[in-house]
Design a protein around this motif. Sequence first.
Motif, PDB file in Angstrom:
ATOM      1  N   ARG A 158       0.916  -1.210   0.018  1.00 55.98           N
ATOM      2  CA  ARG A 158       0.054   0.093   0.012  1.00 55.98           C
ATOM      3  C   ARG A 158       0.757   1.423   0.066  1.00 55.98           C
ATOM      4  N   PHE A 159       1.990   1.088   0.718  1.00 56.97           N
ATOM      5  CA  PHE A 159       2.847   2.355   0.741  1.00 56.97           C
ATOM      6  C   PHE A 159       3.466   2.649  -0.580  1.00 56.97           C
ATOM      7  N   PHE A 160       3.734   1.615  -1.193  1.00 57.32           N
ATOM      8  CA  PHE A 160       4.281   1.772  -2.755  1.00 57.32           C
ATOM      9  C   PHE A 160       3.163   2.231  -3.602  1.00 57.32           C
ATOM     10  N   TRP A 161       1.853   1.808  -3.196  1.00 51.99           N
ATOM     11  CA  TRP A 161       0.834   1.952  -4.292  1.00 51.99           C
ATOM     12  C   TRP A 161       0.733   3.961  -3.981  1.00 51.99           C
ATOM     13  N   GLN A 162       0.593   3.983  -3.000  1.00 55.41           N
ATOM     14  CA  GLN A 162       0.483   5.455  -2.607  1.00 55.41           C
ATOM     15  C   GLN A 162       1.607   6.331  -3.037  1.00 55.41           C
ATOM     16  N   ARG A 163       2.702   5.851  -3.508  1.00 56.51           N
ATOM     17  CA  ARG A 163       3.838   6.671  -4.023  1.00 56.51           C
ATOM     18  C   ARG A 163       4.277   5.890  -5.403  1.00 56.51           C
ATOM     19  N   TRP A 211       4.077   7.061  -8.309  1.00 55.10           N
ATOM     20  CA  TRP A 211       4.807   7.837  -9.238  1.00 55.10           C
ATOM     21  C   TRP A 211       6.466   7.748  -9.063  1.00 55.10           C
ATOM     22  N   TRP A 212       6.809   7.378  -8.041  1.00 54.52           N
ATOM     23  CA  TRP A 212       8.266   6.991  -7.950  1.00 54.52           C
ATOM     24  C   TRP A 212       8.748   5.975  -8.969  1.00 54.52           C
ATOM     25  N   PHE A 213       7.742   5.028  -9.258  1.00 55.76           N
ATOM     26  CA  PHE A 213       8.156   3.956 -10.207  1.00 55.76           C
ATOM     27  C   PHE A 213       8.324   4.568 -11.680  1.00 55.76           C
ATOM     28  N   LEU A 214       7.863   5.776 -11.860  1.00 55.63           N
ATOM     29  CA  LEU A 214       7.701   6.219 -13.152  1.00 55.63           C
ATOM     30  C   LEU A 214       8.800   7.203 -13.341  1.00 55.63           C
ATOM     31  N   LEU A 215       8.807   8.109 -12.199  1.00 49.78           N
ATOM     32  CA  LEU A 215       9.987   9.116 -12.051  1.00 49.78           C
ATOM     33  C   LEU A 215      11.542   8.561 -12.200  1.00 49.78           C
ATOM     34  N   VAL A 216      11.616   7.703 -11.317  1.00 49.85           N
ATOM     35  CA  VAL A 216      12.923   7.216 -10.965  1.00 49.85           C
ATOM     36  C   VAL A 216      13.364   6.510 -12.294  1.00 49.85           C
ATOM     37  N   PRO A 217      12.712   5.494 -12.690  1.00 50.94           N
ATOM     38  CA  PRO A 217      13.190   4.739 -13.845  1.00 50.94           C
ATOM     39  C   PRO A 217      13.448   5.550 -15.091  1.00 50.94           C
ATOM     40  N   LEU A 218      12.645   6.704 -15.331  1.00 51.32           N
ATOM     41  CA  LEU A 218      12.711   7.671 -16.187  1.00 51.32           C
ATOM     42  C   LEU A 218      13.919   8.373 -16.212  1.00 51.32           C
ATOM     43  N   ALA A 219      14.411   8.777 -15.100  1.00 51.63           N
ATOM     44  CA  ALA A 219      15.566   9.455 -14.718  1.00 51.63           C
ATOM     45  C   ALA A 219      16.795   8.656 -14.894  1.00 51.63           C
ATOM     46  N   THR A 220      16.761   7.337 -14.433  1.00 54.14           N
ATOM     47  CA  THR A 220      18.149   6.477 -14.799  1.00 54.14           C
ATOM     48  C   THR A 220      18.158   6.157 -16.148  1.00 54.14           C
ATOM     49  N   LEU A 230      14.133   0.682 -11.460  1.00 57.71           N
ATOM     50  CA  LEU A 230      12.971   0.050 -10.847  1.00 57.71           C
ATOM     51  C   LEU A 230      13.677  -0.743  -9.466  1.00 57.71           C
ATOM     52  N   PHE A 231      15.152  -1.149  -9.490  1.00 54.93           N
ATOM     53  CA  PHE A 231      15.463  -1.638  -8.179  1.00 54.93           C
ATOM     54  C   PHE A 231      15.788  -0.473  -7.281  1.00 54.93           C
ATOM     55  N   LEU A 232      16.282   0.677  -7.847  1.00 56.15           N
ATOM     56  CA  LEU A 232      16.632   1.857  -6.885  1.00 56.15           C
ATOM     57  C   LEU A 232      15.496   2.153  -6.253  1.00 56.15           C
ATOM     58  N   THR A 233      14.271   2.208  -7.085  1.00 55.52           N
ATOM     59  CA  THR A 233      13.058   2.662  -6.445  1.00 55.52           C
ATOM     60  C   THR A 233      12.367   1.894  -5.593  1.00 55.52           C
ATOM     61  N   VAL A 234      12.618   0.669  -5.766  1.00 52.56           N
ATOM     62  CA  VAL A 234      11.957  -0.356  -4.541  1.00 52.56           C
ATOM     63  C   VAL A 234      12.926  -0.157  -3.104  1.00 52.56           C
ATOM     64  N   VAL A 235      14.298  -0.139  -3.686  1.00 53.42           N
ATOM     65  CA  VAL A 235      15.192   0.014  -2.296  1.00 53.42           C
ATOM     66  C   VAL A 235      14.928   1.395  -1.690  1.00 53.42           C
ATOM     67  N   TRP A 236      14.586   2.471  -2.463  1.00 55.31           N
ATOM     68  CA  TRP A 236      14.388   3.653  -1.819  1.00 55.31           C
ATOM     69  C   TRP A 236      12.937   3.669  -0.810  1.00 55.31           C
ATOM     70  N   LEU A 237      12.011   3.020  -1.637  1.00 59.51           N
ATOM     71  CA  LEU A 237      10.706   3.034  -0.890  1.00 59.51           C
ATOM     72  C   LEU A 237      10.771   2.141   0.335  1.00 59.51           C
TER      73      LEU A 237
END
Length: 245
Positions: free
Chosen positions: A15-20, A22-31, A223-230
């Motif tokens: 649920r925490f991931f789902w609430q955030r 957009w991080w799964f879009l922004l971080v992979p796009l940046a990387t 995606l990996f960095l997003t999961v680690v960060w969240l």
Amino acid sequence: MTAEKRPFVLYEYLRFFWQRKWWFLLVPLATIVLTVIAGRFLLQGEKYTGKAVVFTGSIDVKELTDPKNIEAKFPEVKNLDVVVPEEQYVQITVKGDDEQDVSRELKLVVSEYSQELKRHSQERIDVTTKYLHALEERERALQQKVDYYSEQIQSGRLNPEQLNDISDLLVESENNLTEVMERVNRIRGNLVFYEKPAVLSETVAKSKTYTGQLMAVGLVLGLFLTVVWLVLWKYILDARRYYSS
């Protein structure tokens, strides 16, 4: 909040991931962008690549099929790479920033190398053909001997001693004739199935940028960095909440 009161930890994280999300879009796009930029910088090479594939045919001389020997024949071509991807095939690669220079150097290497292959091939055919003619001549001579000895034996004019001598000569000549005929047939077969060298392809194109591969790497890394960060974010929030309570 204690662990006993939180039996659905995975659900809370999801649920925490789902609430955030957009991080799964922004971080992979940046990387992806950073990976492509870094990859272009690190993998920066010559702009154009010329490739040619040469079929060496029945030639198995190491001087003409070993990549190091082939490269050594063209010291003036700096960015030359020769590999043997499979038996009987030689791949020649020339790289450079100027398309015309790459095309000119590739044509030079391919032309001289193919000419050398053809020259060697023709010499081999000539020598083999000459040897075949000599064997055919010997075959005819042995056949004449066999015919002559056969006639003598069948004439009835020979005494027993002469008959034995001629019979021995006939057997020897027949054995020699059989051996020569086998060699003649084998060499004729070799000539029929002999494979001549040829240039199969020769192209010049822009070098690969590996953009697709770099984007894939950037996506996975993002995606990996997003999961680690969240996960770390959620963990810190829970820890603060626990100690504050």
